[in-house]
Motif scaffolding. Structure first.
Motif, PDB file in Angstrom:
ATOM      1  N   PRO A  80       2.805  -9.378 -45.828  1.00 51.27           N
ATOM      2  CA  PRO A  80       4.235  -9.059 -45.890  1.00 51.27           C
ATOM      3  C   PRO A  80       4.456  -7.558 -46.066  1.00 51.27           C
ATOM      4  N   LEU A  81       5.456  -7.034 -45.359  1.00 46.40           N
ATOM      5  CA  LEU A  81       5.806  -5.621 -45.493  1.00 46.40           C
ATOM      6  C   LEU A  81       6.748  -5.478 -46.672  1.00 46.40           C
ATOM      7  N   ARG A  82       6.504  -4.473 -47.509  1.00 45.54           N
ATOM      8  CA  ARG A  82       7.288  -4.334 -48.735  1.00 45.54           C
ATOM      9  C   ARG A  82       8.190  -3.110 -48.737  1.00 45.54           C
ATOM     10  N   SER A  83       7.695  -1.987 -48.252  1.00 55.06           N
ATOM     11  CA  SER A  83       8.503  -0.764 -48.326  1.00 55.06           C
ATOM     12  C   SER A  83       9.541  -0.738 -47.211  1.00 55.06           C
ATOM     13  N   ILE A 141       9.057  -1.675 -43.183  1.00 55.90           N
ATOM     14  CA  ILE A 141       9.937  -2.681 -42.581  1.00 55.90           C
ATOM     15  C   ILE A 141      10.657  -2.079 -41.382  1.00 55.90           C
ATOM     16  N   ALA A 142      11.110  -0.832 -41.508  1.00 57.31           N
ATOM     17  CA  ALA A 142      11.805  -0.171 -40.402  1.00 57.31           C
ATOM     18  C   ALA A 142      10.876   0.032 -39.203  1.00 57.31           C
ATOM     19  N   LYS A 143       9.608   0.374 -39.482  1.00 55.25           N
ATOM     20  CA  LYS A 143       8.636   0.582 -38.402  1.00 55.25           C
ATOM     21  C   LYS A 143       8.100  -0.735 -37.861  1.00 55.25           C
ATOM     22  N   GLY A 144       8.080  -1.762 -38.696  1.00 53.89           N
ATOM     23  CA  GLY A 144       7.574  -3.066 -38.281  1.00 53.89           C
ATOM     24  C   GLY A 144       6.071  -3.193 -38.390  1.00 53.89           C
ATOM     25  N   ILE A 145       5.434  -2.246 -39.108  1.00 57.27           N
ATOM     26  CA  ILE A 145       3.982  -2.270 -39.283  1.00 57.27           C
ATOM     27  C   ILE A 145       3.642  -1.585 -40.605  1.00 57.27           C
ATOM     28  N   GLY A 146       2.579  -2.049 -41.257  1.00 53.76           N
ATOM     29  CA  GLY A 146       2.159  -1.462 -42.521  1.00 53.76           C
ATOM     30  C   GLY A 146       1.456  -0.128 -42.336  1.00 53.76           C
TER      31      GLY A 146
END
Length: 54
Positions: free
Chosen positions: A15-18, A22-27
């Motif tokens: 899961p993406l947290r920051s 989230i805006a980029k769609g990748i960790g």
């Protein structure tokens, strides 16, 4: 109250947290790995060398 939708990283399925991730769609770790792979040829890619005309 409904739980917010969890965005999952496509590279590692975590899961993406920051907000930035989230805006980029990748960790961030997967983003660095992807950036490092960008300039490397695929293992199955054929390599051609052209000779200079003299």
């Amino acid at each position: 109250m409904t739980k917010p939708k969890t965005i999952i990283c496509p590279g590692c399925n975590r899961p993406l947290r920051s907000k930035k991730s989230i805006a980029k769609g990748i960790g961030p770790v997967c983003e660095r790995k992807l950036e490092n792979l960008k300039n490397e040829p695929d293992e199955d890619q054929m390599k051609m060398e052209l000779k200079d005309k003299e």
